[in-house]
Structures are given as structure tokens and as C-alpha cells.
Design a protein around this motif. Structure first.
Motif, mmCIF file in Angstrom:
data_model
loop_
_atom_site.group_PDB
_atom_site.id
_atom_site.type_symbol
_atom_site.label_atom_id
_atom_site.label_comp_id
_atom_site.label_asym_id
_atom_site.label_seq_id
_atom_site.Cartn_x
_atom_site.Cartn_y
_atom_site.Cartn_z
ATOM 1 N N LYS A 167 0.738 -1.488 -0.073
ATOM 2 C CA LYS A 167 0.262 -0.328 0.112
ATOM 3 C C LYS A 167 0.913 1.292 0.274
ATOM 4 C CE LYS A 167 -1.217 3.383 3.246
ATOM 5 N NZ LYS A 167 -0.668 3.761 3.741
ATOM 6 N N HIS A 168 0.325 2.204 -0.316
ATOM 7 C CA HIS A 168 0.869 3.696 -0.579
ATOM 8 C C HIS A 168 -0.017 4.281 -0.518
ATOM 9 C CE1 HIS A 168 4.455 7.085 -1.558
ATOM 10 N NE2 HIS A 168 3.014 7.234 -2.176
ATOM 11 N N SER A 169 1.220 5.357 0.122
ATOM 12 C CA SER A 169 -0.261 6.607 1.322
ATOM 13 C C SER A 169 0.778 8.256 0.509
ATOM 14 C CB SER A 169 -0.854 7.047 2.415
ATOM 15 O OG SER A 169 -1.139 8.327 2.749
ATOM 16 N N THR A 170 0.137 9.285 -0.250
ATOM 17 C CA THR A 170 0.326 10.228 -0.646
ATOM 18 C C THR A 170 0.694 11.030 0.640
ATOM 19 O OG1 THR A 170 -1.737 11.443 -1.057
ATOM 20 C CG2 THR A 170 -0.571 9.753 -2.919
ATOM 21 N N GLY A 171 -0.363 10.983 1.695
ATOM 22 C CA GLY A 171 0.716 11.401 2.893
ATOM 23 C C GLY A 171 -0.455 11.929 3.328
ATOM 24 N N GLY A 172 -0.368 12.402 4.942
ATOM 25 C CA GLY A 172 -0.945 12.997 5.275
ATOM 26 C C GLY A 172 -0.782 13.320 6.751
ATOM 27 N N VAL A 173 -1.833 13.553 7.718
ATOM 28 C CA VAL A 173 -0.931 14.019 9.276
ATOM 29 C C VAL A 173 -1.979 13.238 10.042
ATOM 30 C CG1 VAL A 173 -0.206 16.483 9.015
ATOM 31 C CG2 VAL A 173 -2.987 15.934 9.502
ATOM 32 N N GLY A 174 -1.099 12.389 11.318
ATOM 33 C CA GLY A 174 -1.873 11.509 11.578
ATOM 34 C C GLY A 174 -2.092 9.938 11.196
ATOM 35 N N ASP A 175 -1.198 9.728 10.109
ATOM 36 C CA ASP A 175 -1.501 9.055 8.835
ATOM 37 C C ASP A 175 -0.642 7.526 9.317
ATOM 38 O OD1 ASP A 175 -2.639 6.989 7.180
ATOM 39 O OD2 ASP A 175 -1.610 8.102 5.653
ATOM 40 N N LEU A 210 2.719 15.626 -12.160
ATOM 41 C CA LEU A 210 1.492 14.846 -12.413
ATOM 42 C C LEU A 210 2.972 13.641 -12.761
ATOM 43 C CD1 LEU A 210 -0.551 14.224 -10.925
ATOM 44 C CD2 LEU A 210 -2.290 14.392 -13.181
ATOM 45 N N ASP A 211 2.959 13.330 -14.219
ATOM 46 C CA ASP A 211 3.848 12.727 -14.689
ATOM 47 C C ASP A 211 5.222 12.349 -14.022
ATOM 48 O OD1 ASP A 211 2.087 12.116 -17.408
ATOM 49 O OD2 ASP A 211 2.899 14.342 -17.490
ATOM 50 N N LEU A 212 5.857 12.805 -13.575
ATOM 51 C CA LEU A 212 7.136 12.552 -12.406
ATOM 52 C C LEU A 212 6.753 12.441 -11.103
ATOM 53 C CD1 LEU A 212 9.558 15.838 -13.992
ATOM 54 C CD2 LEU A 212 9.385 13.170 -14.944
ATOM 55 N N ILE A 213 5.809 12.806 -10.772
ATOM 56 C CA ILE A 213 5.280 12.319 -9.474
ATOM 57 C C ILE A 213 4.358 10.980 -8.963
ATOM 58 C CG2 ILE A 213 3.009 12.533 -7.463
ATOM 59 C CD1 ILE A 213 3.124 15.735 -8.245
ATOM 60 N N THR A 214 3.834 10.774 -10.554
ATOM 61 C CA THR A 214 3.059 8.930 -11.060
ATOM 62 C C THR A 214 4.706 8.002 -10.911
ATOM 63 O OG1 THR A 214 1.367 9.884 -11.598
ATOM 64 C CG2 THR A 214 1.873 7.905 -12.227
ATOM 65 N N ALA A 215 5.454 8.251 -12.097
ATOM 66 C CA ALA A 215 7.028 8.002 -12.180
ATOM 67 C C ALA A 215 7.843 7.648 -10.867
ATOM 68 C CB ALA A 215 7.377 8.485 -13.111
ATOM 69 N N SER A 216 7.040 8.080 -10.159
ATOM 70 C CA SER A 216 8.609 8.522 -8.668
ATOM 71 C C SER A 216 7.690 7.452 -7.797
ATOM 72 C CB SER A 216 8.560 10.199 -8.109
ATOM 73 O OG SER A 216 9.516 10.254 -7.293
ATOM 74 N N ILE A 217 6.728 8.104 -7.793
ATOM 75 C CA ILE A 217 6.192 7.080 -6.740
ATOM 76 C C ILE A 217 5.954 5.951 -6.976
ATOM 77 C CG2 ILE A 217 4.269 6.142 -5.593
ATOM 78 C CD1 ILE A 217 3.077 9.327 -5.084
ATOM 79 N N LEU A 218 5.717 5.226 -8.329
ATOM 80 C CA LEU A 218 5.607 3.591 -8.705
ATOM 81 C C LEU A 218 6.950 3.129 -9.190
ATOM 82 C CD1 LEU A 218 2.658 4.206 -11.325
ATOM 83 C CD2 LEU A 218 2.667 3.354 -8.445
ATOM 84 N N HIS A 255 0.678 -6.814 -5.783
ATOM 85 C CA HIS A 255 -1.020 -5.686 -5.896
ATOM 86 C C HIS A 255 -0.218 -5.002 -5.698
ATOM 87 C CE1 HIS A 255 -3.150 -8.854 -8.332
ATOM 88 N NE2 HIS A 255 -2.941 -9.859 -7.158
ATOM 89 N N LEU A 256 -1.478 -3.719 -5.775
ATOM 90 C CA LEU A 256 -0.608 -2.297 -4.780
ATOM 91 C C LEU A 256 -2.137 -1.927 -4.439
ATOM 92 C CD1 LEU A 256 1.037 -0.472 -3.974
ATOM 93 C CD2 LEU A 256 1.059 1.039 -6.274
ATOM 94 N N VAL A 257 -2.426 -1.131 -3.573
ATOM 95 C CA VAL A 257 -3.740 -0.481 -3.743
ATOM 96 C C VAL A 257 -2.663 1.490 -2.860
ATOM 97 C CG1 VAL A 257 -4.180 -0.687 -0.640
ATOM 98 C CG2 VAL A 257 -5.843 0.299 -1.990
ATOM 99 N N LEU A 258 -3.622 2.716 -3.332
ATOM 100 C CA LEU A 258 -3.084 3.820 -3.168
ATOM 101 C C LEU A 258 -4.152 4.156 -2.522
ATOM 102 C CD1 LEU A 258 -2.180 3.797 -6.766
ATOM 103 C CD2 LEU A 258 -0.689 4.186 -5.118
ATOM 104 N N ASP A 259 -3.537 4.979 -1.393
ATOM 105 C CA ASP A 259 -4.147 5.581 -0.143
ATOM 106 C C ASP A 259 -4.420 7.320 -0.958
ATOM 107 O OD1 ASP A 259 -5.867 6.871 1.697
ATOM 108 O OD2 ASP A 259 -4.305 7.247 2.969
ATOM 109 N N VAL A 260 -4.724 8.037 -1.717
ATOM 110 C CA VAL A 260 -4.383 9.367 -2.123
ATOM 111 C C VAL A 260 -5.570 10.099 -1.226
ATOM 112 C CG1 VAL A 260 -4.597 11.218 -3.765
ATOM 113 C CG2 VAL A 260 -4.194 8.738 -4.913
ATOM 114 N N LYS A 261 -4.668 10.959 -0.902
ATOM 115 C CA LYS A 261 -5.556 11.999 0.674
ATOM 116 C C LYS A 261 -6.247 13.074 -0.110
ATOM 117 C CE LYS A 261 -4.336 9.687 3.767
ATOM 118 N NZ LYS A 261 -5.392 8.794 4.863
ATOM 119 N N THR A 262 -6.622 13.437 0.439
ATOM 120 C CA THR A 262 -7.562 15.588 -0.133
ATOM 121 C C THR A 262 -7.973 15.925 1.562
ATOM 122 O OG1 THR A 262 -8.483 16.870 -1.931
ATOM 123 C CG2 THR A 262 -9.876 14.181 -0.564
#
Length: 435
Positions: free
Chosen positions: A80-88, A176-184, A194-201
Motif C-alpha cells: 500500500k502507498h499513501s500520498t501523505g497526511g497527518v496522523g496517518d 503529475l507525470d513525474l510524481i507518478t513515475a517517482s512513486i511507482l 498487487h498495490l493499493v493507493l491511498d490518495v489524500k485530499t
């Protein structure tokens, strides 16, 4: 091939070939591409973008610029990957819960970034625990405990490491393209099935709006699937801290309260939701609902806590951590309540400000060389929409010194808005993106 020709193509909004992107990634890794050329490449991509296939090609090229792990287990290898938050601190609940359900979780994680906490820093607040394992030890831990949470070796996606540093000084971080390539590229180098992504907003996320989060989630999911790793995403709310504590040892305490003491709330809810998606995608559950129930059951019956304890011990932590976790975690010498200045309802929480408050207390890094204090942070953080009376505690500060607590209190009072009208808390899960 020639770096200038590839850059000129991208500048002219032409498609770079798979072979050209692979050549450029190798050049980033072995330094045959100069800093100036790397910066020009990043700017061309930032201004003109990449189509879906070239974006996947760049991701795979950056993945293949260094070591790629492979696994041979009797169950699926997931992450799993999270794009980052607080208290996460979802990773710390989810990884052992997935292991308890028959998956293997070789989680390569990061340290704190900006206002968001880092999973590795949280893990290191457990006495003796190491995250810098060599590959053989990493494999042993995953095999024995079902999960390990470690730092990346120097040779995982070195092209990304180089390009990220260049992006940071050339105003191209937001591509967006470079963020995607960097994370993945880093995640896929871990040999995932298998991967699941937690994208915070929200206020505590890097993506402040749902539209921004949806664009990133869609880019990540499509690129990962094109790259051969079945991936889904959840867009989750970060308009308030996920857990009721922020800070390294304090978040470990939150995790143990969920795993060992039956604590419920958003942290457990999101862990179950993400785990349900992964178990379904990996074939360990017939559908997402069943997978969600499996994760919840592993927490409720203690199997997830047992898996967490095995992982902690295998990585050098105390053998009886799950039974005596309160005794092992460090405590700050200054603990102070921050009280509401008026009656009303909590109408807004600036999560980014709270995250930076924890950094200011010493719970994160302002420069790379800073030493993190694992004991400091915030606890018992009030929830959005709560009714408060004047003098009621909004949260507690855990600080090393009184002057640090003074500064934190001022920040907290600015971060928490109290209004006259009741507000509705946003749904925790905004959307699910499958393909």
C-alpha cells in the motif's frame, strides 16, 4: 542515443520512445546525463506532459535503473502507498493485518516529508527496532513475520533519486507525470504483485482538492496497471488528522490501541477499506466487502497484533512489545492541554499547520540532518464538528521544553477554527478508482 535529441523531442511535444526513456533513466543513474540535461528533461515533461504509455515506459525505466526484488512465497505479495497526511499510521495497522490474512507485505517506506510524518520515523520510536535491513534480512523478516517495513536501499530506483533532487531545485516537483513515475518506480522495484493507493485530499494533504487527488489517483492507477502491477486507489479525506495523535511514539500508541485494545475510528476504518481492496484484488477474498471484514476480524481476534509483534521482534524490537508497549515507548517531559477560547463547534482544522507544529516540536525534520525526537507531538486531537465549551481541551501538547509548548499552543489555536454553527464532517472515503 543523445540526451539533447530526447529533450528536443519532449520540448516539441513529440513522443519519446521506450528505448529513449530507458536510455535517459540509465544516464540519470550512472551520471552520464548531466544535471543541466536532467533539469531540461524535467521542465519539458512538466510543461508538455507525457501520454499514458510513455509515462508507464518512464516509470519502468526508472524502476529498472537499479535493483528489482523478486519473491517466491505461497501467498500474494502486496503493498500500500499513501500520498501523505497527518496522523496517518495506516501502514502500521494494515501491514500486519494483511499478513494475518495470508498476504506477504515487503513494505519499503519513507521518512517524514514536509508537514507529513514518516512511517520509518514512527517505527524507529520502538526501542532497538531497525529499518535499514540488508536484502537477506529483509527477506527473512517477510518470510517469518509475513510483513516488514524498511527503508529503501541505495540502489532502489537510483534514477528517481537523482531526478527527484533535480526537480526540487528546478520548480518541477508538481509535474503529475513525474510524481507518478517517482512513486511507482520505487514501489514496483519491490517486486509487488498487487498495490493499493491511498490518495489524500483536504487541508492536511498535499492535494488540497478532490479534483487534484482524482487526477493523481487516476494517473497512478492507469500507469501501474500499464506497467503490469494490478492497482486500485481510494481517495480519502484529510481535512482533519486521521488518528487522534500526531507524532512518532504517539502514533505507535494509537496503532497499539487499535491492535491490542479494540479502539475503533477512522484509522481502523480506512485500514479495513484499503485492506479489503487488496485482499479482493489478490484473490484472497471473493469481493471487497469480504476482504474488509477479513481485515477487521484479524484485528479483533488478535492475529494482526501477533503479526505486528513478530515483525517488531524480527526487526530488532522488544520481544514483548505487544504485551507491554506502554512501558517501551518514550514520553515527553512537558505535557500541556490546549483549551478552547470560546463556546461553539469545531468548524475547521488546518492539518498542515498541525503537522508543521509537530515538526517544530522536534517530531520531524526542518533540514535533512535534524535528529527526530520520538516522544513529542499532539494527542487527543478534537474531531471536526465537535461541540466545545470555553476551557474544554482541544488536544494535548507533548514537548521537550516549555518554550516549545508555548509556540505550539499558539499554532494550535490558529489551526483550529471554532464557529457558531454545527458542521458536518466529510465522509472518510470520497471515491474508489479501479482502472
Amino acid at each position: 542515443m543523445d540526451a539533447r535529441a530526447i529533450i528536443a523531442k519532449l520540448r516539441a511535444e513529440q513522443l519519446a520512445s521506450k528505448e529513449e526513456l530507458a536510455w535517459f533513466a540509465r544516464g540519470l543513474a550512472d551520471q552520464s546525463v548531466s544535471d543541466a540535461q536532467a533539469g531540461a528533461f524535467a521542465m519539458a515533461v512538466c510543461l508538455n506532459g507525457l501520454d499514458e504509455v510513455p509515462r508507464a515506459d518512464l516509470t519502468l525505466a526508472m524502476r529498472d535503473s537499479g535493483d528489482c526484488l523478486s519473491w517466491n512465497y505461497d501467498g500474494p505479495v502486496v503493498d500500500k502507498h499513501s500520498t501523505g497526511g497527518v496522523g496517518d499510521c495506516v501502514s502500521l495497522v494494515l501491514a500486519p493485518a494483511l499478513a494475518a490474512c495470508g498476504a506477504y507485505v515487503p513494505m519499503i517506506s519513507g521518512r517524514g516529508l514536509g508537514h507529513t510524518g514518516g512511517t520509518l520515523d514512527k517505527m524507529e520510536s520502538i526501542p532497538g527496532l531497525r529499518v535499514d535491513l540488508d536484502e537477506n534480512r529483509f527477506r527473512d523478516v517477510v518470510s517469518d513475520a509475513g510483513a516488514a517495513i524498511v527503508s529503501a536501499s541505495a540502489n532502489i530506483a537510483p534514477a528517481d533519486k537523482r531526478l527527484y533532487a533535480i526537480r526540487d531545485v528546478t520548480a518541477t516537483v508538481e509535474s503529475l507525470d513525474l510524481i507518478t513515475a517517482s512513486i511507482l518506480s520505487k514501489k514496483l522495484a519491490g517486486g509487488l504483485e498487487h498495490l493499493v493507493l491511498d490518495v489524500k485530499t483536504g487541508s492536511g494533504a498535499f492535494m488540497k482538492t478532490t479534483e487534484e487527488a482524482r487526477a493523481l489517483a487516476t494517473s497512478l492507477v492507469r500507469t501501474a496497471n500499464l506497467a503490469g502491477c494490478p492497482t486500485s486507489a481510494i481517495i480519502s479525506d484529510m481535512n482533519e488528522p486521521l488518528a487522534s495523535s500526531l507524532g512518532n511514539a504517539l502514533e505507535i500508541a494509537e496503532v497499539m490501541a487499535v491492535l491490542c485494545d479494540g479502539k475503533t475510528g477512522p484509522l481502523l476504518e480506512l485500514s479495513c477499506a484499503l485492506g479489503g481492496v487488496l485482499l479482493n484484488n489478490a484473490g484472497l477474498a471473493e469481493n471487497v466487502d469480504q476482504g474488509t471484514q477479513m481485515i477487521a476480524a484479524s484485528v479483533k481476534d488478535g492475529r494482526a497484533a501477533e503479526a505486528f509483534a513478530k515483525m517488531v521482534y524480527a526487526q530488532g524490537g522488544p520481544v514483548e512489545f505487544a504485551q507491554n508497549w506502554r512501558r517501551f515507548l518514550p514520553e515527553a517531559p512537558v505535557i500541556r492541554e490546549v483549551k478552547a477560547a470560546r463556546d461553539g463547534y469545531v468548524s475547521g482544522i488546518d492539518g498542515q499547520m498541525l503537522g508543521l507544529c509537530v515538526v517544530g516540536l522536534g517530531g520531524g525534520r526542518q533540514v535533512e540532518s535534524d535528529v527526530v525526537d520520538p516522544a513529542v507531538g499532539l494527542s487527543e486531537v478534537i474531531r471536526l464538528g465537535s461541540k466545545v465549551t470555553k476551557g474544554q481541551p482541544l488536544m494535548r501538547i507533548h514537548a521537550a521544553r516549555e518554550d516549545q509548548a508555548d509556540r505550539a499552543e499558539k499554532s494550535i489555536l490558529n489551526a483550529v477554527s471554532i464557529g457558531d454553527a454545527a458542521v458536518t464532517r466529510p465522509e472518510l472515503i470520497h471515491e474508489r478508482i479501479v482502472s
